[in-house]
Design a protein around this motif. Structure first.
Motif, PDB file in Angstrom:
ATOM      1  N   SER A 177       0.821  -1.071   0.003  1.00 38.29           N
ATOM      2  CA  SER A 177      -0.062   0.011  -0.025  1.00 38.29           C
ATOM      3  C   SER A 177       1.198   1.297  -0.016  1.00 38.29           C
ATOM      4  O   SER A 177       2.091   1.031   0.580  1.00 38.29           O
ATOM      5  CB  SER A 177      -0.792  -0.052   1.286  1.00 38.29           C
ATOM      6  N   ASP A 211      -5.048   3.765  -6.703  1.00 38.37           N
ATOM      7  CA  ASP A 211      -5.837   3.016  -6.895  1.00 38.37           C
ATOM      8  C   ASP A 211      -5.712   2.121  -8.153  1.00 38.37           C
ATOM      9  O   ASP A 211      -5.702   0.743  -8.365  1.00 38.37           O
ATOM     10  CB  ASP A 211      -7.382   2.778  -6.559  1.00 38.37           C
ATOM     11  N   SER A 217      -4.414  -2.054  -0.374  1.00 35.21           N
ATOM     12  CA  SER A 217      -5.256  -1.205   0.553  1.00 35.21           C
ATOM     13  C   SER A 217      -4.472  -1.397   1.840  1.00 35.21           C
ATOM     14  O   SER A 217      -3.836  -2.302   2.442  1.00 35.21           O
ATOM     15  CB  SER A 217      -6.483  -1.755   0.480  1.00 35.21           C
TER      16      SER A 217
ATOM     17  N   SER B  11      -9.678   2.145  -2.478  1.00 41.82           N
ATOM     18  CA  SER B  11      -9.109   1.479  -1.452  1.00 41.82           C
ATOM     19  C   SER B  11      -9.322   2.256   0.135  1.00 41.82           C
ATOM     20  O   SER B  11      -9.573   1.104   0.985  1.00 41.82           O
ATOM     21  CB  SER B  11      -7.509   1.779  -1.543  1.00 41.82           C
ATOM     22  N   LYS B  15     -11.651   0.121   3.283  1.00 42.21           N
ATOM     23  CA  LYS B  15     -11.314  -0.211   4.715  1.00 42.21           C
ATOM     24  C   LYS B  15     -12.351   0.594   5.539  1.00 42.21           C
ATOM     25  O   LYS B  15     -12.457   0.134   6.837  1.00 42.21           O
ATOM     26  CB  LYS B  15     -10.035   0.275   5.130  1.00 42.21           C
ATOM     27  N   LEU B  81     -10.598  -7.556   0.020  1.00 41.14           N
ATOM     28  CA  LEU B  81      -9.354  -6.935   0.542  1.00 41.14           C
ATOM     29  C   LEU B  81      -8.193  -7.763   0.590  1.00 41.14           C
ATOM     30  O   LEU B  81      -6.939  -7.454   0.246  1.00 41.14           O
ATOM     31  CB  LEU B  81      -9.395  -6.201   1.807  1.00 41.14           C
ATOM     32  N   ASN B  85      -5.095  -7.476  -1.819  1.00 36.18           N
ATOM     33  CA  ASN B  85      -3.884  -6.917  -1.342  1.00 36.18           C
ATOM     34  C   ASN B  85      -2.657  -8.019  -1.477  1.00 36.18           C
ATOM     35  O   ASN B  85      -1.490  -7.798  -1.753  1.00 36.18           O
ATOM     36  CB  ASN B  85      -4.002  -6.787   0.370  1.00 36.18           C
TER      37      ASN B  85
END
Lengths: 256, 223
Positions: A177, A211, A217, B11, B15, B81, B85
């Motif tokens: 991220s 993004d 994330s 993103s 969250k 996620l 990720n």
């Protein structure tokens, strides 16, 4: 008197180009504890070139910790085991005689390996182009200090602006991220009056490009803060989250 | 309305949804624990508690639907996620330096969450299903809810499973509590250290509180 040299085994990632599959190559070196990590790599490269072999590709520029060009993952940690330094500020005295050191490039899908230890970090430039600027009107030079800014506010903005864009945050993150970098850039402008005209547009556009580039994330592990050579605080990430939600709710412009 | 979906798919939006649903579940756990503490006051207290919930069934049903939505979003979004990720990281480093730069709670959220999910399915199958739908053993039909709990928690491996799941729940909550604040943008020099401490205390109370129930009956309490 010159200090006793260290005998080290280096496992260095070698990769021909972005398409090829890389692997570790072992190098045995004798190096002065006073040498910096990059100087040690320079010495290996001198020897390789003397033997007409291809040098290990890595990036560096200022070698005094302010440009953000260098960046290696040393024993699994971006910029090595010490805190708040860039790779160029790491010295061999921090390693033990006989130690094996693993040297790898920054790992992230958005940072593809170009060659050996060099990665393509142009994604950061694209994020900055999306909103990492302030508009300055033409006309006469404004008086200095004409806009009052509280000291603590200015300090927060300066702390965020200390980011050198090296990408260690992305490399440290298990999700690759980029939020520590992006939030530092968002914060340095959002905290100051000069950054207000583009406040919401900036955060929306920068996050959108972030993004699109395939950065992961954030899951709040805070590994980025621990590995940042400039000690950028994760409180900037919280600020960016706040700014982003506010922008989505309040801004009249629809950024898609 | 398109901007709302774009937000929750960004993103930060993803969250944000984790934090929003997670916070709701944090509050639910407190109420769930307080209610179930009646187990320690004997059969009459617990059965009366269950019958009270029964008396306000329409309200409970609404809460259950919201709860279900929170769980589904939390689980699906968390899985999404985790997958994205993993993709964003790609190849990992040969040497894993993460124990030196982050805590184990934050790095294992998907793992602890997955195990809690398996627990949740078993848990709902054992109690929710029998209380609400059908109970082949007939405890629920005679309002013998307390005896049902005693029966299951006297199965040693079942009780041990519960305790293990609750320890992992504590791990999950310890990170989740403070993480939600960070995601909402509430990070403050003065309050964040407190939030982290309160989160740890909360996680310990939840893990100990819920684990105490199977342990109590397994070790012969309530007989």
């Amino acid at each position: 008197m010159e200090a006793k040299k260290l005998n080290l085994t280096l496992q260095i990632w070698r990769q021909k180009n972005s398409k090829s599959v890389g692997s570790f190559v072992e190098y045995k070196v004798q190096v002065s504890p006073d040498a910096s990590f990059l100087e040690m790599l320079d010495e290996i490269n001198n020897e390789l070139e003397a033997k007409d072999q291809e040098a290990i590709h890595f990036e560096s520029d200022c070698r005094e910790g302010i440009c953000g060009t260098c960046g290696l993952v040393i024993n699994g940690r971006p910029h090595g085991p010490l805190q708040k330094i860039a790779t160029c500020q790491l010295h061999m005295r921090n390693f033990k005689d006989g130690e094996t050191i693993w040297v790898e490039p920054f790992r992230a899908k958005a940072f593809p390996v170009i060659k050996d230890l060099m990665v393509d970090r142009s994604g950061f430039d694209k994020i900055l182009q999306a909103g990492g600027y302030v508009s300055v009107n033409t006309g006469g030079v404004p008086d200095a200090n004409s806009i009052p800014i509280a000291k603590d506010q200015a300090s927060l903005a300066m702390d965020a602006a200390a980011c050198i864009g090296c990408g260690a945050c992305v490399a440290a993150c298990k999700n690759a991220s980029a939020v520590l970098f992006v939030s530092a850039k968002v914060s340095q402008y959002a905290l100051l009056p000069q950054g207000q005209p583009e406040r919401y547009r900036r955060v929306e556009r920068m996050v959108k490009v972030m993004d699109e580039l395939g950065f992961g994330s954030c899951t709040n592990t805070y590994a980025c803060e621990a590995e940042c050579p400039k000690g950028i605080s994760v409180s900037n990430i919280a600020r960016m989250n706040r700014e982003y939600v506010l922008a989505k709710v309040k801004s009249k412009e629809i950024v898609d | 309305m398109g901007w709302v979906f774009k937000f929750i798919n960004s993103s930060i939006g993803k969250k944000f949804m984790m934090a929003l649903t997670g916070s709701f579940l944090l509050i639910f756990l407190v109420i769930h624990l307080i209610g179930n503490l009646t187990l320690f006051f004997g059969a009459d207290a617990f059965n009366a508690y269950v019958l009270t919930l029964d008396a306000i069934k329409p309200l409970i049903r609404i809460i259950e639907i919201v709860l279900l939505a929170a769980f589904v979003i939390h689980i699906l979004n968390g899985t999404r996620l985790w997958i994205s990720n993993k993709k964003a990281k790609g190849q990992r480093n040969q040497i894993n330096g993460s124990p030196q730069n982050s805590d184990v709670f934050s790095r294992t959220m998907f793992l602890t969450g997955s195990i809690i999910f398996i627990f949740l399915v078993i848990h709902l199958g054992t109690f929710f299903w029998r209380f609400n739908v059908s109970d082949p053993m007939g405890f629920a039909d005679e309002h013998q809810y307390y005896n049902m709990v005693v029966y299951f928690f006297n199965i040693w491996w079942y009780a041990v499973l519960y305790v293990i799941a609750m320890v992992l729940l504590g791990y999950h909550l310890n990170h989740g509590f403070q993480s939600a604040f960070q995601t909402f943008g509430w990070n403050h020099k003065k309050y964040t250290p407190w939030i982290k401490k309160i989160g740890t205390i909360y996680a310990i109370i939840m893990a100990l509180g819920f684990a105490a129930m199977p342990l109590y009956f397994l070790l012969g309490g309530g007989n």
